[in-house]
Design a protein around this motif. Structure first.
Motif, PDB file in Angstrom:
ATOM      1  N   PHE A  65       0.853  -1.197   0.000  1.00  0.00           N
ATOM      2  CA  PHE A  65       0.000   0.000   0.000  1.00  0.00           C
ATOM      3  C   PHE A  65       0.884   1.241   0.000  1.00  0.00           C
ATOM      4  CE2 PHE A  65      -2.712   3.199   2.161  1.00  0.00           C
ATOM      5  CZ  PHE A  65      -3.667   3.295   1.174  1.00  0.00           C
ATOM      6  N   ASN A  66       1.160   1.735  -1.196  1.00  0.00           N
ATOM      7  CA  ASN A  66       1.904   2.982  -1.355  1.00  0.00           C
ATOM      8  C   ASN A  66       1.489   3.620  -2.681  1.00  0.00           C
ATOM      9  OD1 ASN A  66       3.654   1.997  -3.513  1.00  0.00           O
ATOM     10  ND2 ASN A  66       4.735   0.853  -1.920  1.00  0.00           N
ATOM     11  N   MET A  67       2.012   4.829  -2.931  1.00  0.00           N
ATOM     12  CA  MET A  67       1.614   5.588  -4.113  1.00  0.00           C
ATOM     13  C   MET A  67       2.086   4.983  -5.430  1.00  0.00           C
ATOM     14  SD  MET A  67       2.040   9.451  -2.623  1.00  0.00           S
ATOM     15  CE  MET A  67       1.693  10.234  -4.171  1.00  0.00           C
ATOM     16  N   ASN A  68       2.925   3.965  -5.373  1.00  0.00           N
ATOM     17  CA  ASN A  68       3.336   3.293  -6.605  1.00  0.00           C
ATOM     18  C   ASN A  68       2.233   2.389  -7.153  1.00  0.00           C
ATOM     19  OD1 ASN A  68       5.958   4.385  -6.662  1.00  0.00           O
ATOM     20  ND2 ASN A  68       6.632   2.878  -5.170  1.00  0.00           N
ATOM     21  N   TYR A  69       1.281   2.009  -6.300  1.00  0.00           N
ATOM     22  CA  TYR A  69       0.236   1.079  -6.710  1.00  0.00           C
ATOM     23  C   TYR A  69      -1.186   1.585  -6.454  1.00  0.00           C
ATOM     24  CZ  TYR A  69       4.214  -2.079  -6.757  1.00  0.00           C
ATOM     25  OH  TYR A  69       5.426  -2.650  -7.006  1.00  0.00           O
ATOM     26  N   TYR A  70      -1.379   2.365  -5.400  1.00  0.00           N
ATOM     27  CA  TYR A  70      -2.725   2.766  -4.995  1.00  0.00           C
ATOM     28  C   TYR A  70      -2.818   4.276  -4.760  1.00  0.00           C
ATOM     29  CZ  TYR A  70      -3.061  -2.217  -3.956  1.00  0.00           C
ATOM     30  OH  TYR A  70      -3.039  -3.582  -4.044  1.00  0.00           O
ATOM     31  N   ASN A  71      -4.052   4.782  -4.884  1.00  0.00           N
ATOM     32  CA  ASN A  71      -4.342   6.165  -4.487  1.00  0.00           C
ATOM     33  C   ASN A  71      -4.927   6.205  -3.080  1.00  0.00           C
ATOM     34  OD1 ASN A  71      -3.539   7.678  -6.763  1.00  0.00           O
ATOM     35  ND2 ASN A  71      -5.352   7.000  -7.864  1.00  0.00           N
ATOM     36  N   ARG A  72      -5.845   5.288  -2.814  1.00  0.00           N
ATOM     37  CA  ARG A  72      -6.494   5.236  -1.496  1.00  0.00           C
ATOM     38  C   ARG A  72      -7.265   3.946  -1.313  1.00  0.00           C
ATOM     39  NH1 ARG A  72      -9.257  10.611  -2.100  1.00  0.00           N
ATOM     40  NH2 ARG A  72      -7.256  10.770  -3.033  1.00  0.00           N
ATOM     41  N   ILE A  73      -7.662   3.735  -0.057  1.00  0.00           N
ATOM     42  CA  ILE A  73      -8.554   2.640   0.321  1.00  0.00           C
ATOM     43  C   ILE A  73      -9.764   3.299   0.982  1.00  0.00           C
ATOM     44  CG2 ILE A  73      -8.873   0.613   1.808  1.00  0.00           C
ATOM     45  CD1 ILE A  73      -6.804  -0.026  -0.247  1.00  0.00           C
ATOM     46  N   ALA A  74     -10.948   2.779   0.677  1.00  0.00           N
ATOM     47  CA  ALA A  74     -12.169   3.309   1.287  1.00  0.00           C
ATOM     48  C   ALA A  74     -13.044   2.146   1.750  1.00  0.00           C
ATOM     49  CB  ALA A  74     -12.928   4.176   0.291  1.00  0.00           C
ATOM     50  N   TRP A  75     -13.846   2.432   2.754  1.00  0.00           N
ATOM     51  CA  TRP A  75     -14.819   1.460   3.260  1.00  0.00           C
ATOM     52  C   TRP A  75     -16.188   2.093   3.117  1.00  0.00           C
ATOM     53  CZ3 TRP A  75     -10.072   2.422   5.331  1.00  0.00           C
ATOM     54  CH2 TRP A  75      -9.202   1.334   5.440  1.00  0.00           C
ATOM     55  N   THR A  76     -17.160   1.300   2.628  1.00  0.00           N
ATOM     56  CA  THR A  76     -18.493   1.837   2.366  1.00  0.00           C
ATOM     57  C   THR A  76     -19.580   1.009   3.038  1.00  0.00           C
ATOM     58  OG1 THR A  76     -18.785   0.535   0.338  1.00  0.00           O
ATOM     59  CG2 THR A  76     -17.756   2.714   0.104  1.00  0.00           C
ATOM     60  N   LYS A  97       3.654   7.908   0.296  1.00  0.00           N
ATOM     61  CA  LYS A  97       4.656   7.814  -0.762  1.00  0.00           C
ATOM     62  C   LYS A  97       5.388   6.468  -0.752  1.00  0.00           C
ATOM     63  CE  LYS A  97       7.770  10.896  -3.074  1.00  0.00           C
ATOM     64  NZ  LYS A  97       8.309  12.229  -3.100  1.00  0.00           N
ATOM     65  N   THR A  98       5.725   6.004   0.424  1.00  0.00           N
ATOM     66  CA  THR A  98       6.402   4.712   0.543  1.00  0.00           C
ATOM     67  C   THR A  98       5.628   3.836   1.511  1.00  0.00           C
ATOM     68  OG1 THR A  98       7.792   5.476   2.363  1.00  0.00           O
ATOM     69  CG2 THR A  98       8.674   5.733   0.130  1.00  0.00           C
ATOM     70  N   TRP A 126     -12.696  -1.065  -0.544  1.00  0.00           N
ATOM     71  CA  TRP A 126     -12.387  -0.733  -1.932  1.00  0.00           C
ATOM     72  C   TRP A 126     -10.963  -0.211  -2.030  1.00  0.00           C
ATOM     73  CZ3 TRP A 126     -16.192  -1.388  -5.637  1.00  0.00           C
ATOM     74  CH2 TRP A 126     -17.492  -1.579  -5.155  1.00  0.00           C
ATOM     75  N   ALA A 127     -10.251  -0.614  -3.064  1.00  0.00           N
ATOM     76  CA  ALA A 127      -8.898  -0.111  -3.324  1.00  0.00           C
ATOM     77  C   ALA A 127      -8.930   0.661  -4.639  1.00  0.00           C
ATOM     78  CB  ALA A 127      -7.902  -1.262  -3.411  1.00  0.00           C
ATOM     79  N   LEU A 128      -8.535   1.932  -4.582  1.00  0.00           N
ATOM     80  CA  LEU A 128      -8.461   2.748  -5.783  1.00  0.00           C
ATOM     81  C   LEU A 128      -7.051   2.635  -6.350  1.00  0.00           C
ATOM     82  CD1 LEU A 128      -9.719   4.742  -7.781  1.00  0.00           C
ATOM     83  CD2 LEU A 128      -9.055   6.591  -6.220  1.00  0.00           C
ATOM     84  N   ALA A 129      -6.938   1.962  -7.480  1.00  0.00           N
ATOM     85  CA  ALA A 129      -5.635   1.750  -8.117  1.00  0.00           C
ATOM     86  C   ALA A 129      -5.237   2.989  -8.917  1.00  0.00           C
ATOM     87  CB  ALA A 129      -5.702   0.532  -9.029  1.00  0.00           C
ATOM     88  N   LEU A 130      -3.999   3.014  -9.350  1.00  0.00           N
ATOM     89  CA  LEU A 130      -3.486   4.147 -10.116  1.00  0.00           C
ATOM     90  C   LEU A 130      -4.202   4.327 -11.447  1.00  0.00           C
ATOM     91  CD1 LEU A 130       0.371   3.978  -9.505  1.00  0.00           C
ATOM     92  CD2 LEU A 130      -1.331   5.424  -8.396  1.00  0.00           C
ATOM     93  N   ASN A 131      -4.825   3.271 -11.964  1.00  0.00           N
ATOM     94  CA  ASN A 131      -5.546   3.379 -13.232  1.00  0.00           C
ATOM     95  C   ASN A 131      -6.919   4.029 -13.071  1.00  0.00           C
ATOM     96  OD1 ASN A 131      -7.053   1.343 -12.061  1.00  0.00           O
ATOM     97  ND2 ASN A 131      -6.584  -0.199 -13.612  1.00  0.00           N
TER      98      ASN A 131
END
Length: 144
Positions: A65-76, A97-98, A126-131
């Motif tokens: 879990f860092n900025m190389n792979y994800y933007n954020r994680i959310a729970w709904t 960042k790291t 939910w995991a928001l990926a860089l894409n």
């Protein structure tokens, strides 16, 4: 003889249906985005009560879990993607960042969570990926 075998092979190839048309170029490496409710990884959500707070976790991420792979994680509170328009967001954590952890957690006040979800209801991670695609995790049930 070789010409006859080649001709028969080509003729047979024209008779067998194919999933790739000769007129359409192959698109390697491109995939359609996953449907919002389709579980595409082994990541899963846990949720627990810790004192007067709710601890939300997503475990078994496919990448750290860092900025190389994800933007954020959310729970709904619903099985729909996190959205302020749906008013379904319970908690969010932004990627640093790291980081090398394959799990992430967040805390929220129990009173604010009770305003959005009943005891016995599911919490969706939910995991928001860089894409830009939200990828769902396996949900968990909150009891308080």
């Amino acid at each position: 003889m070789f010409k006859k075998i080649t001709a028969l092979t080509l003729a047979a190839g024209l008779l067998v249906p194919s999933t790739v048309s000769a007129l359409e170029p192959l698109q390697t490496g491109k995939q359609a985005p996953a449907a919002s409710t389709q579980i595409t990884s082994v990541a899963y959500t846990t949720v627990s009560i810790v004192g007067k707070r709710v601890k939300f976790e997503v475990k078994a991420l496919e990448n750290p879990f860092n900025m190389n792979y994800y933007n954020r994680i959310a729970w709904t509170s619903t099985d729909e993607e996190p959205s302020v328009f749906n008013d379904n967001i319970l908690s969010v954590i932004v990627a640093k960042k790291t980081g090398q952890a394959y799990q992430v957690f967040s805390y929220e006040a129990l009173t604010s969570v009770k305003d959005k979800i009943e005891s016995g209801q599911k919490v969706y991670g939910w995991a928001l990926a860089l894409n830009g695609v939200w990828y769902p995790t396996m949900p968990a049930t909150l009891y308080y």
